[in-house]
Design a protein around this motif. Sequence first.
Motif, PDB file in Angstrom:
ATOM      1  N   GLY A  51       6.510  -4.355  -7.328  1.00 30.02           N
ATOM      2  CA  GLY A  51       7.238  -5.439  -7.973  1.00 30.02           C
ATOM      3  C   GLY A  51       8.618  -5.708  -7.415  1.00 30.02           C
ATOM      4  N   GLN A  52       8.924  -5.177  -6.240  1.00 31.94           N
ATOM      5  CA  GLN A  52      10.255  -5.358  -5.651  1.00 31.94           C
ATOM      6  C   GLN A  52      10.204  -6.096  -4.315  1.00 31.94           C
ATOM      7  N   GLY A  53       9.015  -6.578  -3.953  1.00 31.08           N
ATOM      8  CA  GLY A  53       8.885  -7.326  -2.713  1.00 31.08           C
ATOM      9  C   GLY A  53       8.724  -6.480  -1.470  1.00 31.08           C
ATOM     10  N   TYR A  54       8.621  -5.161  -1.618  1.00 23.67           N
ATOM     11  CA  TYR A  54       8.493  -4.295  -0.445  1.00 23.67           C
ATOM     12  C   TYR A  54       7.177  -4.522   0.300  1.00 23.67           C
ATOM     13  N   GLY A  81      -3.247  -4.036   5.853  1.00 25.31           N
ATOM     14  CA  GLY A  81      -3.336  -3.489   4.507  1.00 25.31           C
ATOM     15  C   GLY A  81      -2.060  -2.760   4.137  1.00 25.31           C
ATOM     16  N   TRP A  82      -1.929  -2.420   2.871  1.00 26.44           N
ATOM     17  CA  TRP A  82      -0.736  -1.757   2.367  1.00 26.44           C
ATOM     18  C   TRP A  82      -1.102  -0.914   1.169  1.00 26.44           C
ATOM     19  N   ARG A  83      -0.278   0.096   0.925  1.00 26.21           N
ATOM     20  CA  ARG A  83      -0.434   0.992  -0.232  1.00 26.21           C
ATOM     21  C   ARG A  83       0.937   1.573  -0.528  1.00 26.21           C
ATOM     22  N   LEU A  84       1.504   1.194  -1.651  1.00 29.47           N
ATOM     23  CA  LEU A  84       2.818   1.692  -2.035  1.00 29.47           C
ATOM     24  C   LEU A  84       2.721   2.461  -3.340  1.00 29.47           C
ATOM     25  N   GLY A  85       3.601   3.431  -3.501  1.00 28.38           N
ATOM     26  CA  GLY A  85       3.685   4.170  -4.750  1.00 28.38           C
ATOM     27  C   GLY A  85       4.171   3.263  -5.872  1.00 28.38           C
ATOM     28  N   THR A  86       3.762   3.545  -7.095  1.00 29.58           N
ATOM     29  CA  THR A  86       4.090   2.674  -8.227  1.00 29.58           C
ATOM     30  C   THR A  86       5.596   2.462  -8.432  1.00 29.58           C
ATOM     31  N   PRO A  87       6.484   3.436  -8.128  1.00 27.83           N
ATOM     32  CA  PRO A  87       7.910   3.142  -8.309  1.00 27.83           C
ATOM     33  C   PRO A  87       8.416   2.020  -7.397  1.00 27.83           C
ATOM     34  N   LEU A  92       9.920   7.787   1.219  1.00 30.77           N
ATOM     35  CA  LEU A  92       8.660   7.216   1.668  1.00 30.77           C
ATOM     36  C   LEU A  92       8.090   6.381   0.524  1.00 30.77           C
ATOM     37  N   ALA A  93       7.933   5.075   0.769  1.00 34.56           N
ATOM     38  CA  ALA A  93       7.413   4.176  -0.265  1.00 34.56           C
ATOM     39  C   ALA A  93       5.899   4.066  -0.192  1.00 34.56           C
ATOM     40  N   GLY A  94       5.308   4.368   0.982  1.00 33.00           N
ATOM     41  CA  GLY A  94       3.873   4.240   1.153  1.00 33.00           C
ATOM     42  C   GLY A  94       3.532   3.889   2.576  1.00 33.00           C
ATOM     43  N   LEU A  95       2.554   2.994   2.743  1.00 34.39           N
ATOM     44  CA  LEU A  95       2.105   2.622   4.078  1.00 34.39           C
ATOM     45  C   LEU A  95       1.826   1.136   4.145  1.00 34.39           C
TER      46      LEU A  95
END
Length: 177
Positions: free
Chosen positions: A106-109, A97-103, A75-78
Motif C-alpha cells: 500500500g505504499q507504491g513500492y 512479478g513481485w512479492r513484498l512483505g505485508t509491512p 529487505l521489502a521482498g522481490l
Amino acid sequence: MTEIHTPRLLLRRWHDDDLVPMADINADPQVMQWIGDGSVRDLEQTAEDIERWEEEWDEEGFGLFAVELLASGELAGLVGLSVPTFLPEVLPAVEIGWRLGTPFWGQGYASEAAAATLEFALQDRGLDRVISILRVGNDASENVMRKLGMELERETVHPVYGFPLHIHAIDLTEYQA
C-alpha cells in the motif's frame, strides 16, 4: 553487478543476509495466498529459491531482484523477471512479478520497483514483450499491471491447480518510459 536505483528503492542481486527476511516474507500466508498453491515456504525452501533465482540471472541475464528500501536498508521482498515454465501455453515469454512483505504493501513500492524492472527488461535487456500472470482475485497486483500499461491478453487456468489466471502483456511498441 546489476543494480537499479529508484527514488526509494535499490533493486539488486541477492546477498546471504537476505535469506532470513525473505523466509519471513515467504512464511506469511497473506503474502503467499496468490503464489503457486498458496502454501507458505520455510527457510530451507527459501534458500533453494534464492539459489535458483541467482542461477537464472547467470543463465538468462535477468532474474528476480531483491528489493531493498534505501532509507532503512530493509529487505521489502522481490521483483523481477523469470521464464514462466509452469505455463507452457505462453512460452516463449518473460514474466514480470513481485512479492513484498505485508509491512510494505500500500505504499507504491511494488509499482515503483515493477516500473523500473519493466524499463530494464525492454530497454536494457532488449526484450520486445513482457507478460505478467495474475491469479484472478489478486486485485492489488492487477492494479500494478494497469499502472505498468499492461493489458489483459488472455484468460486461462493454472495447469496444476486449476484456478483461473489472467495473462497481461505489454510490448515495446506500447511501452511509455
